[in-house]
Design an enzyme around this catalytic site. Structure first.
Site, PDB file in Angstrom:
ATOM      1  N   GLU A 108       0.841  -1.198   0.000  1.00  0.00           N
ATOM      2  CA  GLU A 108       0.000   0.000   0.000  1.00  0.00           C
ATOM      3  C   GLU A 108       0.881   1.256   0.000  1.00  0.00           C
ATOM      4  O   GLU A 108       0.468   2.323  -0.442  1.00  0.00           O
ATOM      5  CB  GLU A 108      -0.945   0.006   1.222  1.00  0.00           C
ATOM      6  CG  GLU A 108      -2.229   0.768   0.955  1.00  0.00           C
ATOM      7  CD  GLU A 108      -3.253   0.656   2.075  1.00  0.00           C
ATOM      8  OE1 GLU A 108      -2.970   1.138   3.187  1.00  0.00           O
ATOM      9  OE2 GLU A 108      -4.348   0.114   1.841  1.00  0.00           O
ATOM     10  N   HIS A 157       6.747 -26.637   2.184  1.00  0.00           N
ATOM     11  CA  HIS A 157       5.949 -27.747   1.670  1.00  0.00           C
ATOM     12  C   HIS A 157       4.873 -27.239   0.716  1.00  0.00           C
ATOM     13  O   HIS A 157       3.904 -27.944   0.453  1.00  0.00           O
ATOM     14  CB  HIS A 157       5.331 -28.516   2.834  1.00  0.00           C
ATOM     15  CG  HIS A 157       6.381 -29.124   3.713  1.00  0.00           C
ATOM     16  ND1 HIS A 157       7.013 -30.300   3.406  1.00  0.00           N
ATOM     17  CD2 HIS A 157       6.970 -28.665   4.843  1.00  0.00           C
ATOM     18  CE1 HIS A 157       7.927 -30.568   4.338  1.00  0.00           C
ATOM     19  NE2 HIS A 157       7.928 -29.586   5.218  1.00  0.00           N
ATOM     20  N   LYS A 208     -13.754   1.563  -3.717  1.00  0.00           N
ATOM     21  CA  LYS A 208     -14.702   1.997  -2.667  1.00  0.00           C
ATOM     22  C   LYS A 208     -15.839   2.798  -3.294  1.00  0.00           C
ATOM     23  O   LYS A 208     -17.008   2.594  -2.978  1.00  0.00           O
ATOM     24  CB  LYS A 208     -13.997   2.886  -1.646  1.00  0.00           C
ATOM     25  CG  LYS A 208     -13.092   2.168  -0.679  1.00  0.00           C
ATOM     26  CD  LYS A 208     -12.608   3.160   0.383  1.00  0.00           C
ATOM     27  CE  LYS A 208     -11.446   2.622   1.184  1.00  0.00           C
ATOM     28  NZ  LYS A 208     -10.858   3.590   2.089  1.00  0.00           N
TER      29      LYS A 208
END
Ligand code: F6P
Length: 550
Positions: free
Chosen positions: A353, A384, A512
């Site tokens: 960000e 893994h 938004k």
């Protein structure tokens, strides 16, 4: 071409890159037994080994020259001096003031912020002690047993990461919960086992306008009032951390229950502020102050150490080296401590960000890469899962390996094996396995010639994969504070070199805005036609398919 890519330092690095791109670290280590001691730094018990990087002395010198030419030292001073270095929001960037432990004034706009910071810390101490000592009682006079932090992004990830990291310091009769997702499953799963009379909600939102947080907060209040049935009881069960006091009061929070933030604290740099209240409640204010102390020590180191001995600066420059010269796109964070499991998530927000920007400080589109794709997971889990790609895939992914030297539990057999993996993985990334080594191993296994030829290419590891290793004695408030501050300043230095503003986040706004438009369109059953055919199609499919009561 930008000023940066035209600069003498950048161009010198480009030519140097051509000189060293084919060097193998395996050979560099063979030729230079002092490589570890030359390319490692220490601050107290924090050891930063950067010798397993594709660098020479000249690389470090040229990178430090780049930092010098980009005026990194002057920018560090600007930050500490409270200048408005977040120029698009016209704000100072003063998370360093939140952990300033030396009583010196830190001013912005001529005003010393330290009295407010100290008052906030006192208020946090008083409140957290009341909760921990069971003096704070709910509306039925019972003590609080469960704390639910409702927030998202910087108002969630820091406290979530740090309370988990410092679990061994936590008080055992208090349960911490974090709700960030507006998906109702998050809050309903959390509330399922809680009792309103013993639950405290912390509404953490710098802006107090973030819809995800507000919707969760309203649901929490409704759930609470269903049992408490009295608005007056809210005062004992809801507190807020916000810069928007008015909105918090409108929500129903009592003014005394509001912990103030300031606009000079960025959300993703706010765990040192009252956003860290869940941390203080969980581990106690003395430990919280140790966390601040650790961060402050790194701040001091960052401010005073010469560039070539400066941990955040070197970490940042290595990132620039891989992003801009090796053209690596990703960067992995690999903690080897179960309690650091949220660290990659936390640092991903901090980094992506902050430095996921394409417009420079002069308003131009950059012509070089900026922030990398940051990912990561607990090292053992990653081994893994995705290390295969890092060892033998086609991409160069520099990584930081982070581990404490000892664990508090001391259960025999565990920590040594964990550490064996730390050292082995860093070595494997660096050395790889040559064709001759792989052939010799296959022969030793007694395989026939034909099978050896089939397997051989798959058994070769190219190596030459860079890693930094960060070791510290134990994971405690002090070491965690140092570690987080190290990464914060690394991000800052990279932002300065890339000439971008690491402290705004305009890129989160479009989604938004559109979500709020779409939300209005979801109110009725009418066909939507205002978007492109895909978005219309998806919305209309959803509207046709959703349950009638939704
Ligand atoms: O949407 C991004 C963001 O603004 C982050 O930067 C911030 O940490 C998060 O939302 C939460 O914001 P607030 O604390 O204002 O609710």
């Amino acid at each position: 071409m930008s000023k940066l890519t035209q600069s003498t330092a950048w161009q010198a690095l480009e030519s140097h890159f051509e000189e060293i791109r084919d060097l193998h670290m395996r050979d560099q280590f063979a030729e230079d037994p002092e490589r570890f001691s030359r390319f490692s730094l220490q601050l107290d018990d924090l050891l930063f080994d950067f010798s397993k990087n594709r660098i020479t002395d000249k690389t470090v010198k040229l990178l430090c020259q780049l930092a010098e030419d980009c005026q990194v030292p002057a920018w560090i001073e600007k930050m500490f001096a409270g200048d408005s270095i977040n120029h698009t929001e016209q704000r100072a960037v003063l998370h360093i003031a939140l952990r300033n432990r030396n009583n010196q004034a830190i001013k912005t706009d001529g005003q010393d912020v330290m009295p407010d910071v100290r008052a906030m810390l006192d208020k946090m101490r008083q409140f957290s002690e009341q909760i921990r000592s069971r003096q704070w009682r709910g509306y039925t006079e019972q003590p609080i047993t469960d704390i639910v932090n409702i927030g998202v992004g910087g108002s969630d990830l820091g406290p979530l990461m740090a309370t988990e990291a410092l679990r061994p310091y936590a008080i055992h009769d208090l349960n911490m919960h974090f709700v960030s997702n507006v998906d109702e499953n998050h809050i309903s799963d959390t509330l399922e086992t809680l009792k309103p009379e013993t639950t405290l909600f912390i509404l953490a939102s710098k802006s107090f306008t973030t819809s995800d947080t507000l919707v969760n907060a309203h649901t929490a209040r409704k759930w609470f009032l269903k049992t408490a049935a009295d608005n007056a009881a809210i005062g004992k069960h809801f507190v807020a951390v916000s810069n928007n006091t008015g909105a918090a009061i409108d929500f129903g929070i009592q003014p005394d229950n509001i912990f103030k933030m300031w606009d000079w604290v960025g959300g993703r740099y706010s765990m040192w502020s009252a956003v860290g209240l869940p941390i203080a409640i969980s581990i106690g204010m003395d430990h919280f102050e140790q966390l601040l102390q650790g961060a402050h020590e790194m701040d001091e180191h960052f401010r005073t150490a010469p560039l070539e001995k400066n941990m955040p600066v070197i970490l940042a420059l290595l990132g620039i080296w891989y992003s801009n010269f090796f053209k690596s796109q990703a960067y992995a964070l690999l903690p080897y401590d179960q309690h650091l499991r949220y660290l990659p998530d936390y640092l991903r927000q901090a980094d992506m960000e902050s430095n996921g920007k394409r417009i420079d400080r002069d308003g131009n589109v950059v012509d070089y890469d900026t922030g990398p794709i940051v990912f990561g997971q607990l090292g053992i889990t990653g081994q893994h899962a995705f290390y295969q790609l890092m060892h033998q895939g086609t991409k160069l992914i520099p990584a930081d390996i982070i581990a404490p030297i000892s664990n508090m539990q001391c259960i025999r057999g565990h920590h040594r094996l964990l550490m064996a993996n730390v050292f082995a993985q860093a070595e494997a990334f660096m050395r790889g396995k040559t064709e001759d080594e792989a052939r010799a191993e296959l022969k030793a296994e007694g395989l026939n010639k034909e099978l050896i030829e089939i397997l051989l290419p798959n058994k070769i590891f190219p190596g030459n994969k860079p890693t930094n290793t960060l070791l510290f004695k134990t994971l405690n408030p002090l070491s965690l504070g140092r570690l987080i501050s190290l990464y914060e300043h690394k991000i800052f230095v990279q932002g300065i070199i890339w000439n971008i503003n690491s402290y705004d986040q305009w890129g989160v706004e479009l989604g938004k805005q559109l979500a709020s438009n779409v939300l209005a369109e979801l109110e009725d059953h009418n066909e939507v036609t205002s978007h492109d055919s895909s978005t219309n199609g998806l919305i209309n499919y959803y509207k046709r398919s959703r349950p009638h009561n939704d």
